[in-house]
Design a protein around this motif. Structure first.
Motif, mmCIF file in Angstrom:
data_model
loop_
_atom_site.group_PDB
_atom_site.id
_atom_site.type_symbol
_atom_site.label_atom_id
_atom_site.label_comp_id
_atom_site.label_asym_id
_atom_site.label_seq_id
_atom_site.Cartn_x
_atom_site.Cartn_y
_atom_site.Cartn_z
ATOM 1 N N LYS A 92 -31.599 -26.838 13.677
ATOM 2 C CA LYS A 92 -31.664 -26.804 12.210
ATOM 3 C C LYS A 92 -31.200 -25.467 11.640
ATOM 4 O O LYS A 92 -30.536 -25.419 10.603
ATOM 5 C CB LYS A 92 -33.092 -27.102 11.748
ATOM 6 N N LYS B 202 -28.095 -25.195 9.080
ATOM 7 C CA LYS B 202 -28.244 -24.625 7.734
ATOM 8 C C LYS B 202 -27.096 -23.684 7.405
ATOM 9 O O LYS B 202 -26.603 -23.641 6.267
ATOM 10 C CB LYS B 202 -29.577 -23.893 7.639
ATOM 11 N N TYR C 195 -27.566 -29.597 4.517
ATOM 12 C CA TYR C 195 -28.931 -29.179 4.830
ATOM 13 C C TYR C 195 -29.838 -29.306 3.599
ATOM 14 O O TYR C 195 -30.975 -29.801 3.694
ATOM 15 C CB TYR C 195 -28.925 -27.731 5.327
ATOM 16 N N HIS C 196 -29.320 -28.887 2.450
ATOM 17 C CA HIS C 196 -30.120 -28.974 1.224
ATOM 18 C C HIS C 196 -30.402 -30.429 0.862
ATOM 19 O O HIS C 196 -31.537 -30.788 0.494
ATOM 20 C CB HIS C 196 -29.369 -28.290 0.076
ATOM 21 N N ARG C 197 -29.376 -31.259 0.985
ATOM 22 C CA ARG C 197 -29.509 -32.665 0.576
ATOM 23 C C ARG C 197 -30.397 -33.458 1.535
ATOM 24 O O ARG C 197 -31.290 -34.186 1.121
ATOM 25 C CB ARG C 197 -28.113 -33.306 0.487
ATOM 26 N N ILE D 61 -32.252 -32.254 4.495
ATOM 27 C CA ILE D 61 -33.466 -31.656 5.046
ATOM 28 C C ILE D 61 -34.432 -31.225 3.938
ATOM 29 O O ILE D 61 -35.607 -31.606 3.941
ATOM 30 C CB ILE D 61 -33.123 -30.449 5.944
ATOM 31 N N GLU D 62 -33.923 -30.443 2.981
ATOM 32 C CA GLU D 62 -34.814 -29.924 1.941
ATOM 33 C C GLU D 62 -35.224 -30.995 0.930
ATOM 34 O O GLU D 62 -36.388 -31.069 0.532
ATOM 35 C CB GLU D 62 -34.144 -28.743 1.231
ATOM 36 N N LEU D 63 -34.246 -31.831 0.516
ATOM 37 C CA LEU D 63 -34.559 -32.879 -0.468
ATOM 38 C C LEU D 63 -34.967 -34.196 0.184
ATOM 39 O O LEU D 63 -35.516 -35.078 -0.482
ATOM 40 C CB LEU D 63 -33.364 -33.111 -1.397
#
Length: 492
Positions: A260, A264, A271-273, A275-277
């Motif tokens: 990961k 990133k 990664y934002h779309r 994993i984070e969101l």
């Protein structure tokens, strides 16, 4: 003196006869927990105390996933931890399904499958003679299984790997090809009385120690036969005459996933779309005409015994591809219960609501990436390529003419060769053209006799040029007869 015909054994009598045969031939019966501890050695899965159920995370190890299906209770799914306590709890229960795969997360979706511990082959149509032949062929013709499992009606052949295979989309595709080829070798006229059934590597099987279809008094039993194996050893048995033989490029060192932290840095937007969101991956859907076409085929009497379960499973796959709701899928699937049960043969291999429930789980597991040819193998049907992409003929022609018109405007295409030009690349075409000009009422057969050109070549170029001639009455009559003949075929 007329010999008495040997009385056919019932399913339960046949089960007992097979158990007796394994014992007489000194095959070691392995207890359920011993079998699964060999399949999943200590340290394979997460420990329950280390697993965060709320966030579905642990210390980087996968887990097994057990599914139990019951008409009244519905579908129950439980994680298998390193102590295998979940398996012990399910011994003796009915309709318990387990795959030889380690998953990350709580779902049996394809993208969650990370480690494959064994390749398993289902072998139906097994009388005593076929059982004996299967074990005999393991001496040379087919690979020797690590375990042979008596599933009730048939056998499950477990080829346990020395080291688990890391899975990703590419490796899964290649292993499915390998399993298809080996199925064609293992499932032959001596080992089974029914047509081969092709299954993906992620297919689940009745848990050793659980009840078979015959009931709780007839449990699924495992017998030790051979040693652990490798992919190279299995490939050595692949039928060399199959076209898939040259397609094997299995990279077993392919990473399970990119760490990961590295992902990133490499793909910050992804990664934002993802994993984070926590957004789901984007994908496209096919027109529902594909689903309707497939349902029509499943209702059309083409499905045979041995393929009924997979018919429902593939209907679920197409429901996902076409964005059909699970409620509609479920209704359509249960409409096939009665007609499919009527197909049950003398062996008594009944088709039940439990079979439908098991098959429909594919909808929840995200199995929408199965290709057309594999679906055809699952159900034993030919799968013609639809070159219109499930558009109507009118829509397809409108699109084709529009593209052609656009290409003409751009100067990329013209209407055939310039008038009077010669086809230097195909001299036989010019010979046929000249002969037709000299013999405007001649036939293809006459052209063949005169020019000695192959009839296929004559047919290919016969209409490449326009020949002006007066039609003969006998020709018009023949054309009318041909039209009538083909019309009758269409009507039938």
């Amino acid at each position: 003196m007329i010999e008495k015909k040997e009385k056919k054994l019932t399913e339960k009598q046949l089960y007992n006869a097979k158990v007796k045969w394994f014992k007489e031939h000194e095959y070691e019966e392995v207890k359920p927990l011993e079998f699964y501890r060999d399949l999943f050695p200590i340290g394979t899965f997460e420990k329950e105390k280390d697993y965060d159920l709320e966030h579905n995370t642990g210390k980087g190890k996968p887990n097994g996933i057990m599914v139990r299906l019951n008409v009244k209770e519905g579908r129950k799914q439980r994680l298998i931890f390193d102590d295998l306590e979940t398996i012990e709890y399910e011994i003796g229960n009915e309709n318990v399904i387990l795959s030889p795969i380690g998953y990350f997360g709580r779902s049996r979706k394809n993208e969650n499958a990370k480690l494959l511990y064994a390749m398993v082959f289902d072998l139906d149509g097994q009388e005593m003679e076929q059982l004996r032949d299967t074990l005999h062929q393991m001496k040379k013709f087919i690979p020797k299984a690590t375990y042979v499992v008596l599933s009730g009606h048939g056998l499950h052949l477990y080829y346990v790997f020395k080291e688990p295979i890391r899975l990703n989309q590419h490796v899964v595709r290649e292993l499915n090809k390998l399993k298809t080829g080996l199925t064609k070798r293992i499932w032959n006229s001596y080992t089974s009385l029914v047509d081969p059934q092709f299954q993906p590597i992620a297919q689940g099987f009745r848990m050793v120690g659980s009840a078979s279809k015959l009931g709780k008094r007839y449990p699924v039993r495992a017998y030790r036969v051979g040693e652990r194996t490798t992919i190279k050893e299995l490939i050595s048995y692949f039928p060399k005459d199959l076209k898939e033989w040259n397609e094997y490029r299995i990279n077993l060192d392919y990473a399970i996933t990119t760490p990961k932290e590295e992902a990133k840095e490499l793909w910050p937007d992804w990664y934002h779309r993802r994993i984070e969101l926590g957004q789901k991956p984007n994908r496209w859907y096919v027109k529902r005409a594909l689903y309707d076409w497939w349902l029509k085929r499943l209702r059309g009497g083409e499905i045979k015994v041995g393929h009924r379960y997979f018919a429902i499973m593939t209907l679920g796959i197409y429901a996902m591809k076409c964005d059909i709701s699970f409620e509609e899928l479920e209704k359509d699937a249960y409409s096939l219960l009665v007609p499919y049960e009527k197909l049950t043969d003398d062996d008594g291999n009944h088709f039940t609501e439990d079979d439908i429930k098991t098959a429909l789980k594919v909808y929840h597991e995200g199995a929408c990436n199965y290709p057309r040819d594999m679906i055809g193998k699952f159900v034993g049907l030919d799968m013609p390529i639809n070159k219109r992409n499930y558009r109507t003929q009118e829509e397809h022609l409108k699109l084709a003419r529009g593209i052609k018109g656009l290409k003409k405007q751009m100067g990329e295409v013209s209407e055939g060769r310039p008038k009077g030009s010669k086809n230097k690349d195909y001299p036989k075409a010019e010979i046929i053209k000249k002969w037709r000009a000299d013999n405007p009422t001649g036939t293809k057969a006459e052209c063949n006799r005169a020019t000695k050109i192959d009839p296929k070549t004559i047919r290919k170029w016969w209409n490449s040029v326009e020949i002006a001639y007066e039609s003969r009455p006998e020709q018009e009559l023949k054309v009318a007869e041909d039209i009538s003949k083909y019309s009758e075929k269409e009507i039938r």
